[in-house]
Write a protein that holds these residues in place. Sequence first.
Motif, PDB file in Angstrom:
ATOM      1  N   UNK A 106      -0.340 -42.082 -42.414  1.00  0.00           N
ATOM      2  CA  UNK A 106      -0.211 -40.661 -42.104  1.00  0.00           C
ATOM      3  C   UNK A 106       1.205 -40.310 -41.650  1.00  0.00           C
ATOM      4  N   UNK A 107       1.786 -41.168 -40.807  1.00  0.00           N
ATOM      5  CA  UNK A 107       3.106 -40.875 -40.249  1.00  0.00           C
ATOM      6  C   UNK A 107       4.247 -41.420 -41.105  1.00  0.00           C
ATOM      7  N   UNK A 108       3.918 -42.060 -42.223  1.00  0.00           N
ATOM      8  CA  UNK A 108       4.955 -42.597 -43.092  1.00  0.00           C
ATOM      9  C   UNK A 108       5.779 -43.670 -42.427  1.00  0.00           C
ATOM     10  N   UNK A 109       5.116 -44.549 -41.690  1.00  0.00           N
ATOM     11  CA  UNK A 109       5.809 -45.586 -40.933  1.00  0.00           C
ATOM     12  C   UNK A 109       5.139 -46.930 -41.193  1.00  0.00           C
ATOM     13  N   UNK A 110       5.796 -47.996 -40.758  1.00  0.00           N
ATOM     14  CA  UNK A 110       5.159 -49.308 -40.782  1.00  0.00           C
ATOM     15  C   UNK A 110       4.199 -49.409 -39.602  1.00  0.00           C
ATOM     16  N   UNK A 111       3.463 -50.503 -39.529  1.00  0.00           N
ATOM     17  CA  UNK A 111       2.526 -50.662 -38.430  1.00  0.00           C
ATOM     18  C   UNK A 111       3.223 -51.016 -37.119  1.00  0.00           C
ATOM     19  N   UNK A 112       4.486 -51.443 -37.192  1.00  0.00           N
ATOM     20  CA  UNK A 112       5.184 -51.863 -35.972  1.00  0.00           C
ATOM     21  C   UNK A 112       5.348 -50.707 -34.974  1.00  0.00           C
ATOM     22  N   UNK A 113       5.922 -49.551 -35.368  1.00  0.00           N
ATOM     23  CA  UNK A 113       6.035 -48.458 -34.388  1.00  0.00           C
ATOM     24  C   UNK A 113       4.681 -47.899 -33.977  1.00  0.00           C
ATOM     25  N   UNK A 114       3.694 -47.947 -34.889  1.00  0.00           N
ATOM     26  CA  UNK A 114       2.352 -47.489 -34.514  1.00  0.00           C
ATOM     27  C   UNK A 114       1.792 -48.383 -33.420  1.00  0.00           C
ATOM     28  N   UNK A 115       1.948 -49.686 -33.578  1.00  0.00           N
ATOM     29  CA  UNK A 115       1.452 -50.623 -32.578  1.00  0.00           C
ATOM     30  C   UNK A 115       2.169 -50.410 -31.242  1.00  0.00           C
ATOM     31  N   UNK A 116       3.494 -50.199 -31.282  1.00  0.00           N
ATOM     32  CA  UNK A 116       4.239 -49.952 -30.054  1.00  0.00           C
ATOM     33  C   UNK A 116       3.750 -48.675 -29.366  1.00  0.00           C
ATOM     34  N   UNK A 117       3.479 -47.645 -30.163  1.00  0.00           N
ATOM     35  CA  UNK A 117       2.984 -46.384 -29.605  1.00  0.00           C
ATOM     36  C   UNK A 117       1.629 -46.579 -28.940  1.00  0.00           C
ATOM     37  N   UNK A 118       0.754 -47.343 -29.568  1.00  0.00           N
ATOM     38  CA  UNK A 118      -0.572 -47.575 -28.998  1.00  0.00           C
ATOM     39  C   UNK A 118      -0.496 -48.387 -27.716  1.00  0.00           C
ATOM     40  N   UNK A 119       0.419 -49.352 -27.668  1.00  0.00           N
ATOM     41  CA  UNK A 119       0.599 -50.126 -26.434  1.00  0.00           C
ATOM     42  C   UNK A 119       1.061 -49.218 -25.291  1.00  0.00           C
ATOM     43  N   UNK A 120       1.966 -48.284 -25.596  1.00  0.00           N
ATOM     44  CA  UNK A 120       2.435 -47.353 -24.570  1.00  0.00           C
ATOM     45  C   UNK A 120       1.301 -46.462 -24.086  1.00  0.00           C
ATOM     46  N   UNK A 121       0.488 -45.978 -25.015  1.00  0.00           N
ATOM     47  CA  UNK A 121      -0.634 -45.121 -24.643  1.00  0.00           C
ATOM     48  C   UNK A 121      -1.694 -45.904 -23.870  1.00  0.00           C
ATOM     49  N   UNK A 122      -1.806 -47.197 -24.145  1.00  0.00           N
ATOM     50  CA  UNK A 122      -2.710 -48.032 -23.348  1.00  0.00           C
ATOM     51  C   UNK A 122      -2.204 -48.121 -21.914  1.00  0.00           C
ATOM     52  N   UNK A 123      -0.885 -48.255 -21.746  1.00  0.00           N
ATOM     53  CA  UNK A 123      -0.307 -48.301 -20.403  1.00  0.00           C
ATOM     54  C   UNK A 123      -0.546 -46.995 -19.639  1.00  0.00           C
ATOM     55  N   UNK A 124      -0.668 -45.895 -20.364  1.00  0.00           N
ATOM     56  CA  UNK A 124      -0.929 -44.594 -19.755  1.00  0.00           C
ATOM     57  C   UNK A 124      -2.410 -44.360 -19.488  1.00  0.00           C
ATOM     58  N   UNK A 125      -3.263 -45.290 -19.923  1.00  0.00           N
ATOM     59  CA  UNK A 125      -4.693 -45.138 -19.702  1.00  0.00           C
ATOM     60  C   UNK A 125      -5.404 -44.281 -20.722  1.00  0.00           C
ATOM     61  N   UNK A 126      -4.712 -43.907 -21.795  1.00  0.00           N
ATOM     62  CA  UNK A 126      -5.315 -43.036 -22.808  1.00  0.00           C
ATOM     63  C   UNK A 126      -5.971 -43.819 -23.939  1.00  0.00           C
ATOM     64  N   UNK A 127      -5.584 -45.066 -24.109  1.00  0.00           N
ATOM     65  CA  UNK A 127      -6.064 -45.891 -25.228  1.00  0.00           C
ATOM     66  C   UNK A 127      -6.499 -47.242 -24.675  1.00  0.00           C
TER      67      UNK A 127
END
Length: 222
Positions: free
Chosen positions: A37-58
Amino acid sequence: MKNRTMAGSIGAEIRRRVLDGRYPAGSQLRQDALAAEFGASRIPVREALFQLEAEGLVRIHPHRGAMVAPLSPADAAEALELRGILEPRLLAGSAPHLTEQDYRQADTLLDDYAAALRDGATARWGALNTELHLLLYSRAERPRTLAFVGSLLAECDRYTRLQLSTDGAELERADREHREIVRLCRNGHVSAACALLTDHIGHVAAALMAFLGEASTPRSSG
């Protein structure tokens, strides 16, 4: 650096969708679908999800992947308890060093909040609240604490949006208290501002816990 920038943009959009309810609690967040969807590799998606996990959202599970974190009154209570401890300390360290430009920015945020209140723009309330709080703490020179508080504010935003969307009186109270905290800081009454901030967060916690308790109690049919 490119991946880090992409991860930040992807994380901001996923965060917005979680807070807006487009991705409800328990929703699966598939890395391959998001990458496409975002036209990216899985690497930045994974980094984004890790950050959102740190925020308690994921929540990220080893064999099930990422999913939107469930709404938990216990998690909300803990986040608000931590905010009540950390935010007055940050304000005490920051307020004496806030500049006139900072106060002008605070005034703009307060005006924007009032406009969002009049318009019923729920998507703006949480973002403006977070921006105002972090601005008031920005001169404390405690970057790690500030980042942690930013995560707590994002986590609390999920819960308070649900509550405030049905309670205009709480929104108006928050607006009054925000304005008074800014006024006290501007006039050099830092201790009074910190005391009001403590009361402000405590009231938010009490009102939110009451709301979540009512929301989880089955209604009688007769």
